[in-house]
Design an enzyme around this catalytic site. Structure first.
Site, short mmCIF file in Angstrom:
data_model
loop_
_atom_site.label_atom_id
_atom_site.label_comp_id
_atom_site.label_asym_id
_atom_site.label_seq_id
_atom_site.Cartn_x
_atom_site.Cartn_y
_atom_site.Cartn_z
CG ASP A 1 -0.36 -0.05 2.52
OD1 ASP A 1 0.88 -0.22 2.60
OD2 ASP A 1 -1.08 0.07 3.52
CE LYS B 1 3.09 -5.86 3.77
NZ LYS B 1 2.59 -4.76 4.62
CD GLU C 1 7.99 -0.36 7.75
OE1 GLU C 1 7.05 -1.07 7.32
OE2 GLU C 1 8.22 0.80 7.34
O1 KIV Z 1 3.54 -1.09 1.70
C1 KIV Z 1 4.68 -1.56 1.61
O2 KIV Z 1 5.39 -1.35 0.62
C2 KIV Z 1 5.17 -2.37 2.72
C3 KIV Z 1 6.60 -2.78 2.70
C4 KIV Z 1 7.47 -1.61 2.83
C5 KIV Z 1 6.90 -3.84 3.67
O3 KIV Z 1 4.44 -2.69 3.61
#
Ligand code: KIV
Length: 276
Positions: free
Chosen positions: A51, A120, A189
């Protein structure tokens, strides 16, 4: 059912990625568009339609404004040109934190409409229950602990996590609950190396680090950061290219050629053929 084509490339799957725990490093990058996905597919194990697309491609200040429709559109683009890497699509803010049934309906839309293999979610305290609900119903889930960008309005800013003992314990507990709920891997993260190593030892699925040291089982970066498309990058990003500079140089050369009437030249021009 038609026979499997012999030259068909098998995509990596959630079990393939889960099996890499403690083995070969899991190589992940974000992808949002068809041409970039085609380039990255050969070198990555996993492409994340993150996102972060909202900030990177749409100029949003954070990821809170990203919609399910945006994620589906970019997921479809990435799936069209990738063949080998596992593709995971982020569930955007507001699409999974409420009722488990709503999270399931939204995850199913993502899987059906993009063809990706997993979603995710950012794993706050209430989320492991939802992860278990999704996994039991056939939706593979990648977790995300530590700095959770979708929580920016609660946290006040994008801040590294695990600075106090309480916070360290909370992040470890969230990672354990996420893995126990059935996530096939967990993004970690914005945490210090010691905490990343502790989480990596504590859970039995791969940890994928971003700003979380080499103590993770794999790594992910926002592709546009690593390609140098922005004039500022966080400390944890290594720039492997200077695309911002390259694009600026190319655009200036084009503008100079147009102004000097050097472009288009004969080689770039169609000439009418006379019929005899
Ligand atoms: O949104 C994203 O790109 C992410 C990554 C940085 C892990 O969650």
């Amino acid at each position: 059912m038609s026979a499997q084509r012999e030259d068909a490339v098998r995509r990596l799957t959630a079990p393939d990625i889960a099996a890499r725990k403690g083995g070969d490093a899991v190589v992940c990058l974000t992808a949002y568009t068809a041409p970039v996905a085609e380039i990255l597919d050969d070198v990555c194990d996993l492409l994340l339609v993150g996102d972060s697309v909202g900030m990177v491609l749409h100029g949003l200040p954070n990821t809170v404004g990203v919609t399910l429709e945006m994620m589906i559109l970019h997921g479809q683009a990435v799936m069209r040109t990738s063949r080998k890497a596992m593709v995971v699509v982020d569930m955007p803010f507001g699409s999974y934190e409420g009722a488990k049934e709503t999270a399931y309906a939204n995850a199913v839309r993502i899987l059906k409409e993009t063809g990706c293999q997993a979603v995710k979610v950012e794993s706050g305290p209430t989320i492991p229950e939802t992860i278990a609900y999704l996994v039991r119903r056939g939706v593979p889930v990648m977790g995300h602990v530590g700095l959770r960008p979708q929580a920016v309005n609660v946290d006040g800013a994008f801040r590294a996590k695990g600075r106090t003992e309480d916070e360290r314990a909370r992040v470890v507990a969230e990672a354990e609950a996420t893995a126990d709920a059935g996530a096939f891997c967990v993004v970690v993260e914005g945490v210090a190396e010691a905490l990343a190593r502790e989480i990596t030892q504590a859970i039995d699925v791969p940890t994928i680090g971003i700003g979380a040291s080499a103590g993770c089982d794999g790594q992910i970066l926002v592709t546009d950061d690593m390609l140098g498309l922005f004039d500022w990058t966080p400390k944890f990003v290594r720039r492997y290219a200077d695309l911002r500079g390259e694009i600026g140089r190319a655009a200036r050369a084009y503008a100079d050629d147009v102004r000097a009437r050097r472009f288009p030249a004969a080689a770039e021009t169609y000439f009418a053929k006379l019929k005899v």
